[in-house]
Design an enzyme around this catalytic site. Sequence first.
Site, PDB file in Angstrom:
ATOM      1  N   GLU A 167      48.933  37.918  35.047  1.00  0.00           N
ATOM      2  CA  GLU A 167      48.113  38.929  35.678  1.00  0.00           C
ATOM      3  C   GLU A 167      48.965  39.960  36.427  1.00  0.00           C
ATOM      4  O   GLU A 167      50.153  39.741  36.673  1.00  0.00           O
ATOM      5  CB  GLU A 167      47.134  38.258  36.659  1.00  0.00           C
ATOM      6  N   ASP A 225      48.950  30.172  25.940  1.00  0.00           N
ATOM      7  CA  ASP A 225      48.322  29.686  27.158  1.00  0.00           C
ATOM      8  C   ASP A 225      47.218  28.670  26.883  1.00  0.00           C
ATOM      9  O   ASP A 225      46.823  28.451  25.751  1.00  0.00           O
ATOM     10  CB  ASP A 225      47.755  30.867  27.962  1.00  0.00           C
ATOM     11  N   ASN A 262      43.452  44.983  32.232  1.00  0.00           N
ATOM     12  CA  ASN A 262      44.288  45.200  33.419  1.00  0.00           C
ATOM     13  C   ASN A 262      45.780  45.104  33.103  1.00  0.00           C
ATOM     14  O   ASN A 262      46.617  45.069  34.006  1.00  0.00           O
ATOM     15  CB  ASN A 262      43.915  44.207  34.522  1.00  0.00           C
ATOM     16  N   HIS A 310      47.287  42.592  31.441  1.00  0.00           N
ATOM     17  CA  HIS A 310      47.889  41.257  31.361  1.00  0.00           C
ATOM     18  C   HIS A 310      48.287  40.929  29.922  1.00  0.00           C
ATOM     19  O   HIS A 310      47.652  41.378  28.972  1.00  0.00           O
ATOM     20  CB  HIS A 310      46.968  40.182  31.953  1.00  0.00           C
TER      21      HIS A 310
END
Length: 243
Positions: free
Chosen positions: A143, A67, A136, A138
């Site tokens: 996400e 990314d 979380n 990801h």
Amino acid sequence: MNIKQVEDYEAMSIAGAQLIMETVKRLENPVLGLATGSTPEGVYKQLIDAYQRQQVSFRETTTFNLDEYVGLAGEDPNSYRYFMDDKFFDHIDINKQQTFVPNGKADDLQQECEQYEQRLKDHQEIDLQVLGIGVNGHIGFNEPGTSFKTRTHVVNLAPSTREANARFFNSMQEVPEQAITMGIATIMKSEKIVLLVSGEKKARALDQLLHGDVTEEFPASILQTHDNVQIIADKAALSKVRV
């Protein structure tokens, strides 16, 4: 999924570097998927050390990063291109033309995503993909709620993700709100996936990965369906994992 328990962050870094070196030595033209952030940084230090000791060469290696922030140029110290150059590429014998990071400053972000995906296909996908996991769930910047069918795409970053990365910026306001990321389907095409997990703050996420349902609300859960995942986790990261 195979789990390798190690003592601490350094041991995790050594074990992760060893897997990467085995892949680079075994294949004629290895393709690595790489991650940024504090979790894999120790792995890169180990690989630099191995290169300096003439234990491994990266001359024939191609890399694709997961990314990049939207809006940051490659020379920006907070960009992931800068991170990779500074923490790894500048210190080994890799051909910089074979190190691919999404262009967060592209005029047409959708076209950039499509071109990045095509470059991956041109290289017959990834032999070894390095991943971390967010609190979380990801993976990359995918996400919670991201479709498992996604390819490389632009994503709006969750507040928790921006907060986790704010320590690298002067203020929260400077943290980009968007990123380009490999999609979940792209990641899952990798031949082998190595998931690095360190620290107690990742313990609940690791427990959910190992024992929770496969759901798009916890993106990393898709790894349960991949047939070649190696988890390397230190004791702190495994401290809340149910037996």
